[in-house]
Design an enzyme around this catalytic site. Structure first.
Site, PDB file in Angstrom:
ATOM      1  N   SER A 172       0.757  -1.383  -0.140  1.00 55.27           N
ATOM      2  CA  SER A 172      -0.245  -0.106   0.050  1.00 55.27           C
ATOM      3  C   SER A 172       1.376   1.352  -0.062  1.00 55.27           C
ATOM      4  O   SER A 172       1.719   1.363  -1.227  1.00 55.27           O
ATOM      5  CB  SER A 172      -1.224  -0.129   0.751  1.00 55.27           C
ATOM      6  OG  SER A 172      -1.712   1.201   1.226  1.00 55.27           O
ATOM      7  N   ASP A 330      -8.704  -5.312  -7.085  1.00 59.94           N
ATOM      8  CA  ASP A 330      -7.706  -3.846  -5.806  1.00 59.94           C
ATOM      9  C   ASP A 330      -8.827  -2.386  -6.717  1.00 59.94           C
ATOM     10  O   ASP A 330      -6.980  -2.215  -7.773  1.00 59.94           O
ATOM     11  CB  ASP A 330      -6.538  -4.429  -5.829  1.00 59.94           C
ATOM     12  CG  ASP A 330      -6.231  -2.820  -5.062  1.00 59.94           C
ATOM     13  OD1 ASP A 330      -6.396  -1.839  -3.781  1.00 59.94           O
ATOM     14  OD2 ASP A 330      -4.806  -2.147  -4.389  1.00 59.94           O
ATOM     15  N   HIS A 383      -6.920  -5.355  -2.460  1.00 63.68           N
ATOM     16  CA  HIS A 383      -6.037  -4.508  -1.480  1.00 63.68           C
ATOM     17  C   HIS A 383      -5.308  -5.670  -0.434  1.00 63.68           C
ATOM     18  O   HIS A 383      -6.048  -5.669   0.617  1.00 63.68           O
ATOM     19  CB  HIS A 383      -6.826  -3.097  -1.354  1.00 63.68           C
ATOM     20  CG  HIS A 383      -5.155  -2.137  -0.864  1.00 63.68           C
ATOM     21  ND1 HIS A 383      -4.647  -1.508  -1.382  1.00 63.68           N
ATOM     22  CD2 HIS A 383      -5.323  -1.524   0.625  1.00 63.68           C
ATOM     23  CE1 HIS A 383      -3.484  -0.870  -1.474  1.00 63.68           C
ATOM     24  NE2 HIS A 383      -3.812  -1.025  -0.293  1.00 63.68           N
TER      25      HIS A 383
END
Length: 406
Positions: A172, A330, A383
């Site tokens: 991330s 994602d 994600h």
């Protein structure tokens, strides 16, 4: 000979005084002794502001003396590395049973990356997890600088791991910071900075770059995936209509249910980490952190760097290895945008787009480049891909870290 030995001893005492650690053999909520080596501790990273980083170190369950060492950074910024430990790649996970007021239970995770690697899960930057200091303002540069200080002092206290292959890793927003940290380590190596670290490369999952490609790719990706603006419950209803939620029969239903379970596990983490008996077990210093939160969003953080592409180029041009992976469901950092910035590096393709497999099933798609970069998608993952597909992500990591093809 006495003077040099004295100087060495004083240097070691200076650095070791800035590091404190404890071996943890038991954790509340986990039945029995831990089946792996866990160490927790603090390392001073800013003497002027009383800055201390808290870390969890787990030795490889294979061959700690020779297996790679990963430094894992969690995104946010200011999300606790405990997320990486219990939700993504570590050897623990929560039992997602309904909370009844008792301490949430932990169990052993079969698909932990510690099967083949030593991992430091680092609460960083300050204000993340159990890391603390009196200064609240943070930015990209200070985060990188403090991680570098942490590593130097951690290795002085753990000299047995200096020769292990070192990889900087994270996902991330930390995917933006990881190459910056690796480049700072490379600069130290070029300068002959002690201790000389055995940096071999870096790993980033569903990574932010800081560039406009991260945001611009969302619209086209959402359109191509047919994502609509229904709330979470409606998505589950639509995907799992007429099904028994305990045994979903479609991959889409399973993905949404996995997402639901992972969010609930996040809630359990608050109850667990804020328990006094847990804090005693982890050797958390009293009075340092009033309330543990998974992501500390209210503290100020300045995003300085618009793009980290130059850091990728610096590392890859010097021959360092890179694994970039993305969950293909994602929407936070769509894999289509990641493919775009990788293409902008202008490296020739060694192995073109193909499927990779786990257990005879397609686990995703991958391609490799002449600059030692491997890109992989993880089929059906969102994600923080390992949260959704732990078995597939362990297989991906194990193959890549050993130098095998995916």
């Amino acid at each position: 000979m006495e003077i040099p030995l004295l100087i060495v001893s004083l240097i070691f005492l200076f650095f070791s005084s800035a590091l404190s650690s404890s071996v943890v053999t038991y954790l509340p909520g986990f039945q029995g002794s831990l089946p792996f080596y866990l160490e927790t501790g603090y390392v001073e990273v800013d003497q002027d502001h009383g800055g201390e980083f808290f870390y969890y170190f787990i030795e490889s369950e294979n061959n700690p003396a020779e297996d790679p060492l990963l430094l894992w950074l969690t995104g946010g910024p200011r999300c606790s590395a405990f997320s990486g430990l219990v939700f993504e790649i570590g050897p623990l996970k929560f039992v997602t049973a309904e909370y009844n007021g008792s301490l949430p239970s932990l169990v052993y995770r079969l698909y932990s990356w510690t099967k083949v690697a030593n991992i430091i899960f680092l609460d960083s930057p300050s204000g993340s997890g159990f890391s603390y200091w009196t200064k609240e303002e943070e930015n990209d540069s200070s985060w990188v600088q403090q991680v570098d200080k942490f590593l130097v002092q951690w290795f002085v206290g753990h000299p047995q791991f200096i020769s292990n292959p070192l990889y900087i890793a994270g996902d991330s927003y930390a995917g933006k910071i990881v190459p910056m940290v690796a480049k700072r380590i490379l600069d130290g190596i070029d300068e002959g900075k002690e201790p000389l670290l055995n940096l071999q490369g870096y790993i980033i999952g569903n990574p932010a770059t800081g560039g406009k490609v991260d945001k611009n790719s969302k619209i086209s990706y959402a359109h191509s995936m047919g994502i609509i603006s229904d709330d979470f419950f409606e998505m589950i209803q639509k995907s799992c209509s007429g099904q028994d939620y305990r045994t979903p029969t479609t991959s889409q239903c399973q993905m949404y249910l996995d997402s639901f379970n992972n969010c609930y596990a996040h809630t359990l983490a608050y109850y667990w980490a804020n328990s006094n008996i847990v804090r005693r077990a982890l050797n958390i210093r009293k009075g340092t952190i009033k309330e543990w939160v998974r992501c500390n969003r209210h503290l100020p953080y300045t995003i300085e760097l618009k793009s980290n592409i130059k850091y990728h180029l610096s590392l890859l041009q010097r021959g360092y290895r890179a694994l970039v992976y993305s969950g293909d469901h994602d929407l936070v950092v769509p894999f289509s945008g990641t493919k775009q910035w990788i293409k902008s590096l202008n490296s020739s393709i060694v192995e073109d787009w193909r499927s990779w497999h786990v257990g005879g099933q397609v686990a995703g798609y991958t391609m490799t480049y002449s600059n030692n970069l491997t890109f992989a998608t993880v089929k059906g993952a969102g994600h923080t891909a390992a949260e959704y597909k732990p078995q597939e992500c362990l297989a991906m990591f194990t193959r890549w870290i050993s130098g095998a093809t995916l």
